[in-house]
Design a protein around this motif. Structure first.
Motif, PDB file in Angstrom:
ATOM      1  N   ILE A  69      24.442  81.546  25.992  1.00  0.00           N
ATOM      2  CA  ILE A  69      25.591  82.443  25.903  1.00  0.00           C
ATOM      3  C   ILE A  69      26.409  82.397  27.193  1.00  0.00           C
ATOM      4  O   ILE A  69      27.651  82.391  27.154  1.00  0.00           O
ATOM      5  N   ARG A 123      28.565  79.365  27.012  1.00  0.00           N
ATOM      6  CA  ARG A 123      29.711  79.554  26.142  1.00  0.00           C
ATOM      7  C   ARG A 123      30.762  80.461  26.781  1.00  0.00           C
ATOM      8  O   ARG A 123      31.971  80.250  26.612  1.00  0.00           O
ATOM      9  N   LEU A 124      30.322  81.459  27.509  1.00  0.00           N
ATOM     10  CA  LEU A 124      31.264  82.346  28.193  1.00  0.00           C
ATOM     11  C   LEU A 124      32.007  81.619  29.307  1.00  0.00           C
ATOM     12  O   LEU A 124      33.200  81.862  29.526  1.00  0.00           O
ATOM     13  N   ASP A 130      33.688  87.752  21.409  1.00  0.00           N
ATOM     14  CA  ASP A 130      32.642  87.485  20.408  1.00  0.00           C
ATOM     15  C   ASP A 130      31.277  87.299  21.062  1.00  0.00           C
ATOM     16  O   ASP A 130      30.281  87.892  20.624  1.00  0.00           O
ATOM     17  N   TRP A 131      31.216  86.486  22.117  1.00  0.00           N
ATOM     18  CA  TRP A 131      29.931  86.226  22.754  1.00  0.00           C
ATOM     19  C   TRP A 131      29.450  87.413  23.583  1.00  0.00           C
ATOM     20  O   TRP A 131      28.247  87.655  23.689  1.00  0.00           O
ATOM     21  N   THR A 132      30.375  88.177  24.122  1.00  0.00           N
ATOM     22  CA  THR A 132      30.004  89.396  24.836  1.00  0.00           C
ATOM     23  C   THR A 132      29.366  90.399  23.882  1.00  0.00           C
ATOM     24  O   THR A 132      28.310  90.971  24.177  1.00  0.00           O
ATOM     25  N   ARG A 148      27.945  89.792  21.036  1.00  0.00           N
ATOM     26  CA  ARG A 148      26.657  89.289  20.545  1.00  0.00           C
ATOM     27  C   ARG A 148      25.557  89.501  21.582  1.00  0.00           C
ATOM     28  O   ARG A 148      24.434  89.876  21.246  1.00  0.00           O
ATOM     29  N   THR A 160      28.929  88.041  31.134  1.00  0.00           N
ATOM     30  CA  THR A 160      30.384  88.008  31.006  1.00  0.00           C
ATOM     31  C   THR A 160      31.046  88.118  32.376  1.00  0.00           C
ATOM     32  O   THR A 160      31.964  87.350  32.702  1.00  0.00           O
ATOM     33  N   ASP A 174      25.271  76.854  17.950  1.00  0.00           N
ATOM     34  CA  ASP A 174      25.324  78.305  17.767  1.00  0.00           C
ATOM     35  C   ASP A 174      24.204  78.797  16.854  1.00  0.00           C
ATOM     36  O   ASP A 174      23.611  79.859  17.093  1.00  0.00           O
TER      37      ASP A 174
END
Length: 226
Positions: free
Chosen positions: A62, A65-66, A80-82, A84, A133, A199
């Protein structure tokens, strides 16, 4: 890596970064209390299991991805990733830990004025800011290469776990440094796996760790907040 990026990475990974990481054990304190971790061998097994079965398959991917989302200024992907990541914190302490450290680092990013308006806007638009994040935003703002930022996060996590063991098992200082040195292959493998998972392969399934975290919430005497 350029020297400026290396210096910035060292600052982000430093234990002196004022986000309170030293005050959390991520379930390790209750494992020590229960006798699951009681020497250098069991300490290494604990940290390696956490890296392999938790961090490498969820937290680190994650963050990866961030990092890419912030670099692309993709606010939707960051959100979205935050969301999740926060939703996957399945105990009160784990959730409070990442939100507190994320808030502290996000405030530091703003106070130091290291991020441009677009990066800062994306960061501050999040309903809640977990640590990955805020860390991704800071790394992109400081032009730290993504792979280096990922390794920096992994090393910080491992170093904090080793320090908990040094203080609480207790392990000697030399034993702690020997343990940290021995984790290099595991950290490299974790970083590599994080960059390769799709993912659909991400998973935070770690019921044993969650149960230990819940036990820590009611532990009679404790030094750490998680």
């Amino acid at each position: 890596m350029q020297s400026a990026a290396l210096i910035h990475l060292l600052q982000l990974a430093s234990p002196s970064l004022p986000i309170g990481a030293y005050s959390y054990s991520q379930g390790l304190e209750v494992a020590i209390e229960n006798g699951m971790v009681n020497n250098d061998g069991s300490a290494r097994r604990w940290i390696v299991d956490q890296l392999r079965h938790v961090v490498a398959v969820f937290d680190a991917p994650i963050l990866w991805r961030l990092l890419r989302a912030f670099a692309a200024r993709d606010q939707q992907a960051v959100s979205d990733w935050t969301e999740r990541f926060v939703a996957a914190r399945d105990t009160f302490e784990f959730r409070a830990e990442t939100i507190q450290m994320g808030y502290s680092l996000a405030k530091l990013v703003a106070d130091l004025q290291i991020a441009d308006a677009s990066l800062l806007g994306i960061l501050q638009s999040q309903a809640e800011i977990p640590l990955p994040t805020a860390l991704a935003c800071a790394a992109v703002a400081l032009d730290v290469p993504h792979d280096a930022a990922l390794l920096g996060m992994l090393f910080s996590l491992a170093e904090n776990q080793v320090l908990v063991c040094v203080k609480s098992v207790p392990l000697g200082q030399v034993a702690g440094q020997r343990l940290l040195l021995s984790l290099r292959p595991e950290l490299e493998a974790c970083a590599q796996q994080a960059q390769q998972l799709t993912d659909d392969e991400l998973s935070n399934w770690s019921p044993g760790l969650s149960l230990l975290s819940m036990q820590h919430e009611v532990q009679y005497s404790r030094l750490y907040r998680s």
